[in-house]
Design a protein around this motif. Structure first.
Motif, PDB file in Angstrom:
ATOM      1  N   GLU A  87       0.813  -1.217   0.000  1.00 15.18           N
ATOM      2  CA  GLU A  87       0.000   0.000   0.000  1.00 15.18           C
ATOM      3  C   GLU A  87       0.848   1.270   0.000  1.00 15.18           C
ATOM      4  O   GLU A  87       0.380   2.340  -0.373  1.00 15.18           O
ATOM      5  N   GLY A  88       2.111   1.164   0.432  1.00 14.45           N
ATOM      6  CA  GLY A  88       3.014   2.301   0.307  1.00 14.45           C
ATOM      7  C   GLY A  88       3.292   3.058   1.575  1.00 14.45           C
ATOM      8  O   GLY A  88       4.111   3.962   1.590  1.00 14.45           O
ATOM      9  N   THR A  89       2.628   2.694   2.689  1.00 16.40           N
ATOM     10  CA  THR A  89       2.852   3.436   3.933  1.00 16.40           C
ATOM     11  C   THR A  89       3.341   2.567   5.075  1.00 16.40           C
ATOM     12  O   THR A  89       3.890   3.093   6.029  1.00 16.40           O
ATOM     13  N   GLY A  90       3.128   1.260   4.998  1.00 13.54           N
ATOM     14  CA  GLY A  90       3.456   0.437   6.149  1.00 13.54           C
ATOM     15  C   GLY A  90       4.400  -0.708   5.844  1.00 13.54           C
ATOM     16  O   GLY A  90       4.447  -1.686   6.571  1.00 13.54           O
ATOM     17  N   GLY A  91       5.141  -0.611   4.748  1.00 13.22           N
ATOM     18  CA  GLY A  91       6.054  -1.687   4.415  1.00 13.22           C
ATOM     19  C   GLY A  91       5.375  -2.809   3.671  1.00 13.22           C
ATOM     20  O   GLY A  91       4.176  -2.770   3.382  1.00 13.22           O
ATOM     21  N   ALA A  92       6.133  -3.848   3.360  1.00 14.00           N
ATOM     22  CA  ALA A  92       5.645  -4.947   2.530  1.00 14.00           C
ATOM     23  C   ALA A  92       4.533  -5.742   3.191  1.00 14.00           C
ATOM     24  O   ALA A  92       3.786  -6.449   2.521  1.00 14.00           O
ATOM     25  N   ALA A  93       4.401  -5.653   4.517  1.00 10.08           N
ATOM     26  CA  ALA A  93       3.371  -6.430   5.201  1.00 10.08           C
ATOM     27  C   ALA A  93       1.976  -5.887   4.918  1.00 10.08           C
ATOM     28  O   ALA A  93       0.992  -6.623   5.004  1.00 10.08           O
ATOM     29  N   ASN A  94       1.858  -4.594   4.615  1.00  7.86           N
ATOM     30  CA  ASN A  94       0.557  -3.985   4.328  1.00  7.86           C
ATOM     31  C   ASN A  94       0.345  -3.979   2.829  1.00  7.86           C
ATOM     32  O   ASN A  94       0.886  -3.127   2.121  1.00  7.86           O
ATOM     33  N   ILE A  95      -0.425  -4.951   2.344  1.00  9.66           N
ATOM     34  CA  ILE A  95      -0.567  -5.121   0.901  1.00  9.66           C
ATOM     35  C   ILE A  95      -2.022  -4.959   0.478  1.00  9.66           C
ATOM     36  O   ILE A  95      -2.944  -5.075   1.277  1.00  9.66           O
ATOM     37  N   VAL A  96      -2.200  -4.668  -0.808  1.00 12.99           N
ATOM     38  CA  VAL A  96      -3.513  -4.573  -1.423  1.00 12.99           C
ATOM     39  C   VAL A  96      -3.551  -5.593  -2.548  1.00 12.99           C
ATOM     40  O   VAL A  96      -2.591  -5.722  -3.308  1.00 12.99           O
ATOM     41  N   ILE A  97      -4.665  -6.353  -2.648  1.00  5.30           N
ATOM     42  CA  ILE A  97      -4.759  -7.431  -3.623  1.00  5.30           C
ATOM     43  C   ILE A  97      -5.997  -7.237  -4.485  1.00  5.30           C
ATOM     44  O   ILE A  97      -7.073  -6.922  -3.988  1.00  5.30           O
ATOM     45  N   GLY A  98      -5.841  -7.444  -5.788  1.00  3.95           N
ATOM     46  CA  GLY A  98      -6.965  -7.471  -6.717  1.00  3.95           C
ATOM     47  C   GLY A  98      -7.081  -8.856  -7.321  1.00  3.95           C
ATOM     48  O   GLY A  98      -6.076  -9.557  -7.510  1.00  3.95           O
ATOM     49  N   TYR A  99      -8.320  -9.301  -7.596  1.00  6.25           N
ATOM     50  CA  TYR A  99      -8.553 -10.660  -8.072  1.00  6.25           C
ATOM     51  C   TYR A  99      -9.314 -10.678  -9.398  1.00  6.25           C
ATOM     52  O   TYR A  99     -10.129  -9.794  -9.683  1.00  6.25           O
ATOM     53  N   SER A 100      -9.072 -11.717 -10.187  1.00  2.00           N
ATOM     54  CA  SER A 100      -9.885 -12.057 -11.346  1.00  2.00           C
ATOM     55  C   SER A 100      -9.726 -13.567 -11.539  1.00  2.00           C
ATOM     56  O   SER A 100      -9.267 -14.270 -10.637  1.00  2.00           O
ATOM     57  N   PHE A 101     -10.104 -14.068 -12.700  1.00  2.00           N
ATOM     58  CA  PHE A 101      -9.939 -15.498 -12.958  1.00  2.00           C
ATOM     59  C   PHE A 101      -9.816 -15.734 -14.452  1.00  2.00           C
ATOM     60  O   PHE A 101     -10.165 -14.882 -15.284  1.00  2.00           O
ATOM     61  N   VAL A 102      -9.294 -16.904 -14.800  1.00  2.00           N
ATOM     62  CA  VAL A 102      -9.141 -17.290 -16.201  1.00  2.00           C
ATOM     63  C   VAL A 102      -9.630 -18.722 -16.378  1.00  2.00           C
ATOM     64  O   VAL A 102      -9.459 -19.565 -15.482  1.00  2.00           O
ATOM     65  N   THR A 103     -10.296 -18.996 -17.499  1.00  2.00           N
ATOM     66  CA  THR A 103     -10.813 -20.323 -17.812  1.00  2.00           C
ATOM     67  C   THR A 103     -10.238 -20.772 -19.153  1.00  2.00           C
ATOM     68  O   THR A 103     -10.192 -19.982 -20.103  1.00  2.00           O
ATOM     69  N   VAL A 104      -9.811 -22.024 -19.216  1.00  2.00           N
ATOM     70  CA  VAL A 104      -9.346 -22.610 -20.473  1.00  2.00           C
ATOM     71  C   VAL A 104     -10.313 -23.714 -20.857  1.00  2.00           C
ATOM     72  O   VAL A 104     -10.366 -24.759 -20.199  1.00  2.00           O
ATOM     73  N   ASN A 105     -11.107 -23.478 -21.896  1.00  2.00           N
ATOM     74  CA  ASN A 105     -12.123 -24.449 -22.316  1.00  2.00           C
ATOM     75  C   ASN A 105     -11.529 -25.544 -23.202  1.00  2.00           C
ATOM     76  O   ASN A 105     -10.523 -25.338 -23.880  1.00  2.00           O
ATOM     77  N   ASP A 106     -12.203 -26.680 -23.203  1.00  2.00           N
ATOM     78  CA  ASP A 106     -11.904 -27.747 -24.157  1.00  2.00           C
ATOM     79  C   ASP A 106     -13.206 -28.485 -24.451  1.00  2.00           C
ATOM     80  O   ASP A 106     -13.606 -29.382 -23.696  1.00  2.00           O
ATOM     81  N   PRO A 107     -13.895 -28.117 -25.545  1.00  2.00           N
ATOM     82  CA  PRO A 107     -15.191 -28.737 -25.850  1.00  2.00           C
ATOM     83  C   PRO A 107     -15.096 -30.212 -26.194  1.00  2.00           C
ATOM     84  O   PRO A 107     -16.108 -30.911 -26.219  1.00  2.00           O
ATOM     85  N   ALA A 108     -13.874 -30.716 -26.447  1.00  2.00           N
ATOM     86  CA  ALA A 108     -13.709 -32.121 -26.806  1.00  2.00           C
ATOM     87  C   ALA A 108     -13.674 -33.034 -25.586  1.00  2.00           C
ATOM     88  O   ALA A 108     -13.787 -34.255 -25.722  1.00  2.00           O
ATOM     89  N   ILE A 109     -13.531 -32.475 -24.397  1.00  2.00           N
ATOM     90  CA  ILE A 109     -13.417 -33.273 -23.173  1.00  2.00           C
ATOM     91  C   ILE A 109     -14.529 -32.851 -22.222  1.00  2.00           C
ATOM     92  O   ILE A 109     -14.586 -31.700 -21.788  1.00  2.00           O
ATOM     93  N   ALA A 110     -15.415 -33.790 -21.908  1.00  2.00           N
ATOM     94  CA  ALA A 110     -16.606 -33.458 -21.120  1.00  2.00           C
ATOM     95  C   ALA A 110     -16.265 -32.917 -19.746  1.00  2.00           C
ATOM     96  O   ALA A 110     -16.995 -32.091 -19.192  1.00  2.00           O
ATOM     97  N   SER A 111     -15.158 -33.343 -19.175  1.00  2.00           N
ATOM     98  CA  SER A 111     -14.812 -32.920 -17.824  1.00  2.00           C
ATOM     99  C   SER A 111     -14.158 -31.539 -17.777  1.00  2.00           C
ATOM    100  O   SER A 111     -13.938 -30.991 -16.693  1.00  2.00           O
ATOM    101  N   CYS A 112     -13.858 -30.982 -18.951  1.00  2.00           N
ATOM    102  CA  CYS A 112     -13.217 -29.666 -19.006  1.00  2.00           C
ATOM    103  C   CYS A 112     -14.254 -28.557 -19.088  1.00  2.00           C
ATOM    104  O   CYS A 112     -15.388 -28.792 -19.542  1.00  2.00           O
ATOM    105  N   PRO A 113     -13.888 -27.354 -18.687  1.00  2.00           N
ATOM    106  CA  PRO A 113     -14.790 -26.227 -18.921  1.00  2.00           C
ATOM    107  C   PRO A 113     -15.130 -26.114 -20.400  1.00  2.00           C
ATOM    108  O   PRO A 113     -14.270 -26.246 -21.262  1.00  2.00           O
ATOM    109  N   GLY A 114     -16.386 -25.893 -20.702  1.00  2.00           N
ATOM    110  CA  GLY A 114     -16.826 -25.815 -22.085  1.00  2.00           C
ATOM    111  C   GLY A 114     -17.081 -27.148 -22.732  1.00  2.00           C
ATOM    112  O   GLY A 114     -17.434 -27.215 -23.916  1.00  2.00           O
TER     113      GLY A 114
END
Length: 215
Positions: free
Chosen positions: A106-133
């Protein structure tokens, strides 16, 4: 008398100069929020070496500003179906899904004070039923914007700790948004239906993404 006026004028100029030299708000620049965009990214096929781009946007105070901090953030994924560096995610040829995170101090309290942002990624495979897509399973990814958490009754979603899970296509998943103390829930996006802080999602082929905003 003239000397007194001159002295007062010089004193005023010194005071103004000192005030202008002070940092804004009298504090160090501080990172207060970090958002990863887009809220989710999907590869239609598990082509090894395919890439996609995430961007990290930081919100600061002292002084207030919004900046692209993609190159400054530390990037990570929690599943080896992809790798990530400087916001560029690269597939390794496998199907699956992974949570993406960008981390900065965050810039004021050293490396211990952190800010985190999240997202996600999906890799599909329509040929395999157990895969996404693959036709039988679809992923549900959740993005939390602001101070709060989102949990599901089934499937183990507890965001931001775990923000993406596979569910059978056509199944209905209930989500609950809970703000941090002294904050409030604002809105949903991506729900099939919602009421207040609860959201219901019917999982389509290929999956769905939902975001919850808090303030």
């Amino acid at each position: 008398m003239k000397r007194s006026y001159i002295g007062l004028a010089m004193g005023a100029l010194v005071a103004v100069g000192a005030a202008l030299s002070l940092p804004s708000c009298g504090n160090a620049k501080k990172l207060v929020d970090l958002q990863v965009q887009p809220s989710g990214f999907t590869f239609p096929l598990p082509d090894a070496g395919a890439t996609g781009q995430f961007t990290a946007i930081g919100t600061y105070i002292h002084p207030p500003s919004t900046e692209d901090v993609t190159s400054k953030a530390t990037w990570a994924v929690d599943d080896n179906v992809v790798g990530i560096s400087a916001g560029v995610v690269t597939t390794n040829g496998s199907c699956g899904s992974a949570n993406v995170s960008a981390t900065m101090p965050e810039g004021t309290g050293g490396a211990a004070n952190i800010v985190i942002g999240y997202s996600f990624v999906t890799v599909n495979d329509p040929a395999i039923a157990s895969c996404p897509g693959g036709g039988t399973e679809g992923t549900l990814g959740v993005q939390v914007i602001g101070p709060g958490t989102v949990t599901s009754l089934t499937g183990g979603i507890s965001c931001p700790t775990h923000c993406i899970t596979e569910f059978p296509v056509g199944s209905s998943v209930g989500l609950t948004a809970t703000p941090v103390v002294n904050h409030s829930f604002v809105s949903w996006t991506g729900c099939t239906s919602f009421s207040g802080n609860t959201c219901t999602v019917t999982i389509p082929v290929g999956g769905a993404s939902v975001s919850a905003t808090f303030q």
